[in-house]
Design a protein around this motif. Structure first.
Motif, PDB file in Angstrom:
ATOM      1  N   LYS A 107      24.446  28.421 -29.120  1.00  0.00           N
ATOM      2  CA  LYS A 107      25.632  28.620 -28.980  1.00  0.00           C
ATOM      3  C   LYS A 107      26.117  29.012 -27.378  1.00  0.00           C
ATOM      4  CE  LYS A 107      27.060  29.309 -33.495  1.00  0.00           C
ATOM      5  NZ  LYS A 107      27.727  30.070 -34.535  1.00  0.00           N
ATOM      6  N   GLU A 108      27.101  28.564 -26.715  1.00  0.00           N
ATOM      7  CA  GLU A 108      27.631  28.839 -25.758  1.00  0.00           C
ATOM      8  C   GLU A 108      27.904  30.471 -25.570  1.00  0.00           C
ATOM      9  OE1 GLU A 108      31.281  27.708 -22.270  1.00  0.00           O
ATOM     10  OE2 GLU A 108      30.712  26.488 -24.020  1.00  0.00           O
ATOM     11  N   ILE A 109      27.372  30.951 -24.392  1.00  0.00           N
ATOM     12  CA  ILE A 109      27.620  32.230 -23.837  1.00  0.00           C
ATOM     13  C   ILE A 109      28.440  32.419 -22.689  1.00  0.00           C
ATOM     14  CG2 ILE A 109      26.622  34.393 -23.254  1.00  0.00           C
ATOM     15  CD1 ILE A 109      24.145  33.361 -25.091  1.00  0.00           C
ATOM     16  N   THR A 110      29.473  33.018 -22.717  1.00  0.00           N
ATOM     17  CA  THR A 110      30.657  32.907 -21.501  1.00  0.00           C
ATOM     18  C   THR A 110      30.080  33.503 -20.256  1.00  0.00           C
ATOM     19  OG1 THR A 110      31.771  35.114 -22.121  1.00  0.00           O
ATOM     20  CG2 THR A 110      32.312  32.709 -23.096  1.00  0.00           C
ATOM     21  N   GLU A 111      30.603  33.604 -19.164  1.00  0.00           N
ATOM     22  CA  GLU A 111      29.836  34.335 -18.020  1.00  0.00           C
ATOM     23  C   GLU A 111      30.227  35.814 -18.016  1.00  0.00           C
ATOM     24  OE1 GLU A 111      30.843  32.790 -13.916  1.00  0.00           O
ATOM     25  OE2 GLU A 111      30.671  30.679 -14.751  1.00  0.00           O
ATOM     26  N   ASP A 112      31.295  36.206 -18.658  1.00  0.00           N
ATOM     27  CA  ASP A 112      31.940  37.531 -19.038  1.00  0.00           C
ATOM     28  C   ASP A 112      30.601  38.034 -19.782  1.00  0.00           C
ATOM     29  OD1 ASP A 112      33.818  37.317 -17.085  1.00  0.00           O
ATOM     30  OD2 ASP A 112      35.473  37.312 -18.875  1.00  0.00           O
ATOM     31  N   THR A 113      30.322  37.459 -20.890  1.00  0.00           N
ATOM     32  CA  THR A 113      29.512  37.852 -21.645  1.00  0.00           C
ATOM     33  C   THR A 113      27.910  38.121 -21.214  1.00  0.00           C
ATOM     34  OG1 THR A 113      30.706  37.019 -23.830  1.00  0.00           O
ATOM     35  CG2 THR A 113      28.393  37.789 -24.033  1.00  0.00           C
ATOM     36  N   GLN A 114      27.842  37.238 -20.427  1.00  0.00           N
ATOM     37  CA  GLN A 114      26.466  37.269 -19.752  1.00  0.00           C
ATOM     38  C   GLN A 114      26.327  38.387 -18.627  1.00  0.00           C
ATOM     39  OE1 GLN A 114      25.203  33.425 -17.909  1.00  0.00           O
ATOM     40  NE2 GLN A 114      25.775  32.385 -19.843  1.00  0.00           N
ATOM     41  N   ALA A 115      27.446  38.588 -18.156  1.00  0.00           N
ATOM     42  CA  ALA A 115      27.517  39.891 -16.973  1.00  0.00           C
ATOM     43  C   ALA A 115      27.566  41.207 -17.926  1.00  0.00           C
ATOM     44  CB  ALA A 115      28.835  39.904 -16.417  1.00  0.00           C
ATOM     45  N   ALA A 116      28.210  41.239 -18.918  1.00  0.00           N
ATOM     46  CA  ALA A 116      27.955  42.479 -20.125  1.00  0.00           C
ATOM     47  C   ALA A 116      26.627  42.715 -20.450  1.00  0.00           C
ATOM     48  CB  ALA A 116      28.930  42.341 -21.249  1.00  0.00           C
ATOM     49  N   VAL A 117      25.843  41.574 -20.902  1.00  0.00           N
ATOM     50  CA  VAL A 117      24.746  41.700 -21.368  1.00  0.00           C
ATOM     51  C   VAL A 117      23.500  42.144 -20.320  1.00  0.00           C
ATOM     52  CG1 VAL A 117      22.457  40.237 -22.288  1.00  0.00           C
ATOM     53  CG2 VAL A 117      24.975  39.964 -23.284  1.00  0.00           C
ATOM     54  N   LYS A 118      23.851  41.545 -19.085  1.00  0.00           N
ATOM     55  CA  LYS A 118      23.105  41.999 -18.018  1.00  0.00           C
ATOM     56  C   LYS A 118      23.153  43.565 -17.732  1.00  0.00           C
ATOM     57  CE  LYS A 118      22.164  41.073 -13.081  1.00  0.00           C
ATOM     58  NZ  LYS A 118      22.178  40.375 -11.974  1.00  0.00           N
ATOM     59  N   GLN A 119      24.148  43.986 -17.625  1.00  0.00           N
ATOM     60  CA  GLN A 119      24.294  45.459 -17.490  1.00  0.00           C
ATOM     61  C   GLN A 119      23.804  46.142 -18.718  1.00  0.00           C
ATOM     62  OE1 GLN A 119      25.814  46.859 -14.469  1.00  0.00           O
ATOM     63  NE2 GLN A 119      25.099  48.712 -15.753  1.00  0.00           N
ATOM     64  N   ILE A 120      24.264  45.759 -19.855  1.00  0.00           N
ATOM     65  CA  ILE A 120      23.671  46.478 -21.152  1.00  0.00           C
ATOM     66  C   ILE A 120      22.037  46.503 -21.104  1.00  0.00           C
ATOM     67  CG2 ILE A 120      23.448  46.694 -23.298  1.00  0.00           C
ATOM     68  CD1 ILE A 120      26.368  45.517 -23.425  1.00  0.00           C
TER      69      ILE A 120
END
Length: 184
Positions: free
Chosen positions: A154-167
């Protein structure tokens, strides 16, 4: 070495090296066992018998899976939830996290967490999670959710990717601190 014996060894290795990866690995294993209907015969057919291994290895793996399945039945987490042994580790990691937040020498840790906090607040709202879900569990839930989305392609938005990177950065540092604390 079979993939299944490998699973047991991977779990042991992750447990000693990176507690966050271990927790996520065990959560995934719980879901795999649920997909096999917590039926050792299905696990044996789907996971154990696919590999050309000596019977002693297959027996060892079967016992390991049987023990996990038995714990899931005893703890009544056949459909959802996590093993108590894994929940205890999450709780220990959160306790360490809270200690680090109170430690004056942990300025970098605090800064990293407070940089992560807005993502956790947003994720908590999206999940409708209350205060009973601590920050460490919430962080792990976020990463596990992304893992499931990726597995489903499934597609993962850029905002979600940024959040995942930080977490992920936050959990990596916490995991390193957890390992340090265990080694002391």
């Amino acid at each position: 070495m079979s993939e299944n014996r490998g699973r047991m060894l991977i779990a042991k290795q992750k447990r000693s090296e990176n507690i966050s990866e271990y927790i996520l690995y065990m959560w995934q294993l719980e879901d795999i066992l649920r997909a096999c209907r917590l039926d050792i015969a299905v696990v044996k057919t789907a996971l154990i018998d696919k590999f050309d291994q000596p019977e002693s290895v297959k027996t060892e793996m079967k016992e390991w899976y049987e023990n996990l399945i038995e714990m899931m039945h005893v703890e009544k987490i056949e459909e959802k939830g996590h093993l108590q042994i894994v929940k205890n580790i999450v709780s220990d990691a959160n306790s360490l996290h809270l200690e680090l937040l109170q430690e004056p020498k942990e300025i970098q840790y605090n800064a990293l967490f407070f940089k992560t906090l807005p993502f956790l607040v947003d994720f908590r709202k999206k999940l409708g999670a209350g205060a009973e879900v601590d920050d460490v569990e919430l962080s792990l839930d976020a990463l596990y959710g992304i893992l499931m989305l990726r597995l489903q392609k499934k597609e993962i938005t850029e905002d979600t990717q940024a959040a995942v990177k930080q977490i992920s950065q936050f959990l990596a540092v916490l995991s390193a601190k957890y390992k340090e604390a265990e080694n002391e």
